[in-house]
Design an enzyme around this catalytic site. Sequence first.
Site, PDB file in Angstrom:
ATOM      1  N   HIS A  38      47.543-122.353  68.931  1.00  0.00           N
ATOM      2  CA  HIS A  38      46.933-123.095  70.042  1.00  0.00           C
ATOM      3  C   HIS A  38      47.859-124.194  70.571  1.00  0.00           C
ATOM      4  O   HIS A  38      47.638-124.700  71.661  1.00  0.00           O
ATOM      5  CB  HIS A  38      45.522-123.593  69.698  1.00  0.00           C
ATOM      6  CG  HIS A  38      45.428-124.802  68.818  1.00  0.00           C
ATOM      7  ND1 HIS A  38      45.217-124.738  67.456  1.00  0.00           N
ATOM      8  CD2 HIS A  38      45.496-126.114  69.110  1.00  0.00           C
ATOM      9  CE1 HIS A  38      45.158-125.957  66.962  1.00  0.00           C
ATOM     10  NE2 HIS A  38      45.321-126.814  67.937  1.00  0.00           N
ATOM     11  N   SER A  96      47.551-130.951  64.836  1.00  0.00           N
ATOM     12  CA  SER A  96      47.596-129.494  64.919  1.00  0.00           C
ATOM     13  C   SER A  96      49.015-128.995  64.724  1.00  0.00           C
ATOM     14  O   SER A  96      49.937-129.485  65.369  1.00  0.00           O
ATOM     15  CB  SER A  96      47.094-129.028  66.279  1.00  0.00           C
ATOM     16  OG  SER A  96      45.709-129.135  66.330  1.00  0.00           O
ATOM     17  N   ASP A 124      46.241-119.131  62.992  1.00  0.00           N
ATOM     18  CA  ASP A 124      46.603-120.046  64.081  1.00  0.00           C
ATOM     19  C   ASP A 124      48.041-120.570  63.932  1.00  0.00           C
ATOM     20  O   ASP A 124      48.264-121.728  63.601  1.00  0.00           O
ATOM     21  CB  ASP A 124      45.599-121.207  64.108  1.00  0.00           C
ATOM     22  CG  ASP A 124      45.627-121.961  65.432  1.00  0.00           C
ATOM     23  OD1 ASP A 124      46.603-121.807  66.175  1.00  0.00           O
ATOM     24  OD2 ASP A 124      44.674-122.709  65.705  1.00  0.00           O
TER      25      ASP A 124
END
Length: 721
Positions: A89, A656, A225
């Site tokens: 992402h 992230s 991810d």
Amino acid sequence: MKKVLSILCTAVLACISTIQPVKADEGMWLPIFVQRLNYVDMQKAGLKLTAEEIYSINHSSLKDAIVNFGGFCTGEIVSDQGLIFTNHHCGYSAIQEHSSVDHDYLTDGFWAMNQSEELPNEGLYVSFLQRMDDVTKDILGVTTPDMDEKARGDAIRKKSEELRKAAEENGKYRVELKSFFNGNEYYMFVYVDYKDVRLVGAPPSSIGKFGGDTDNWMWPRHTGDFSVFRVYCAPDGSPATYSKDNVPLKPKHFLPISIKGLKKDDYAMIWGYPGTTDRYRTSAGVQLTLNQDNPAITTVLGKILEAEKKGMDTDPAVRIQYASKYASLANFWKNKLGETRDLKRLDVFSKKKALEDQFEAWVAKDPSRKEKYGDVIPTINELYGKIIAANSNKVAWYTQLSFYGSQTLSAAQSFGGVETVLKKGLKSDELKKELEKYYGIADETYKEYNVPIEKDVLAAVLKAYYENIPQDQQADIFKNIEKKYKGNFNDYVADIFKNSIFATKENFTKFLDKPSLKKYENDPLRAVSKSLIDNASRVNSAVSDISPKLGKARRLFVAGIREMQPDKSFYPDANSTMRMTYGKVLGYEPADAVTYDYVTYLDGVMAKENPSDEEFVVPAKLKQLYQAKDYGRYGTKDGRMVVCFLTDNDITGGNSGSPVIDGSGNLIGLAFDGNWEAMSGNILFEPELQRTINVDARYVLFIIDKYAGASNIIKELKIVE
Ligand code: ARG
């Protein structure tokens, strides 16, 4: 918060801790203080590296393998040739930009099989932190206790600029100087930015975004991810923008990757760039969030998402165009829904209030404390009360998010420079020359712009504004819409799109071909944009004197809280600077009688499979590997494939892509999410409930190796078995 409470109930906690393992250690710590504040504790928890090995400015250390990825995520260097791992992402918008209906890397994934196939990304950069300096003394040295806030702010800005300029060494470094602990401390960060960052690999969204927005922010999770990039530099090693002559960067340090596997309570630390927390927010601040900010945010974003989704579902090309925008709005929207729910459910207001009561009792005990801190809580309460009464945040959010969601509105605003040029009264050839650059800007502005979607978005945000903002706080423009269009926003927007120079790229370039100030000034979208902005500042003017006062009170509150607990180690709120959080592998109990394990398996991916729901499609190749149990060296001893795991680390957005690192300095996973039961975590850390969701390094390597067959990537890595 755990340590705050321990002052109140030391005895209770002491006896609990003898029967239970140590609970999650809250804290996003500044690497320069690790040796002083955390090192002993970290060693006890399982860290085997020395403090010098994790953060040093004289030698290469672990921190040199951590990069700020594009200013919005974290990445880590995993090879001696500048290979970077981050989240899928985080790479999403780069992957999207290389995608088209014919080469849909979002759907199918992308793998460069050698360096010449790696894809450059204009505008994407990574930053390496060289060092951080405590400049608190220099900065606070130019302030005095009786200075008013404006003079204080001016003096601090001037001094900051001076320190920053000096540290830049004539452009050798990029330097940021930031406030910590709400203005009680200041630190300077010295970076080198590398601007040639190329896409090396990405799994298909059916792996990298498996579970989609339905599973987002939730455990049990089954998302791979991750994505892979590489940082390039000039042949002499210096930073450079893209050039075919650039070479892969030789990093000072890179992380080996452990595929030994993990078990409950294993040491885990996470390094990265957490964006924003507000852990010192008071109970009155919680009320503002609950009553005004979050309802406004979720309402407007909900409307924008609905309009975008409708358009994306009709056309695969549009779906690609809007994929990244949509995903980040959907992510924020769900975050705020969860935050609202958990602020209430976990009664964060009362927990905050308890600390404030404790603080006030402490202040009342001593006359000098009373003089310094006596007004703090009453002032904060009064000021937040005024903001709530003025409804100004609501108007601000509706305005800001309308511009954020509607590309038409933001275009009208961003071309303000054209108006300035037109007003200069230039002769036609000079005018042409000055407007020339706007053709290129228009190409950028309308690159991912779909007229039917933008019509719907504009109508939706205006309607939401009209229906939710009290009449006396509305922008003037709504009176006309009411009168002329009887409140029919679709008709109104249809007219705007016929007439406005900003409605489409064609309209705008036609205008540039034949510019006219009169036409510009009479443009209907310019009128909407101007009216919304003017009104937001009118409403805001009622509270404009509050912000410096609130800033001062919040600064004093943090100073006071720290003075009240002299033996406690405090960490500053996240502010996009490098932090380290340490803890362990651990599940949790999300609800009465429910226990969540700390690890998920590929079996869980298969259990969620639904070929008719794009969020839960499982790619055929992955299914084959599953059926054959063909996991190579990445599977567990009992023949299973781990996908994700939980740790009790303290992270937030911006983390992230952050590396999860074991006690020996090896990568064991990538952090990518927080969990649904602790969505209020930016305001109050919940030790029992708050977890970090990570993709396991073994799953990452399995996908690269077995699924994608990208042995070129595997060969570069240092794998610890
Ligand atoms: N919740 C994740 C974060 O904020 C982002 C996940 C993106 N995935 C998605 N389905 N939108 O870092």
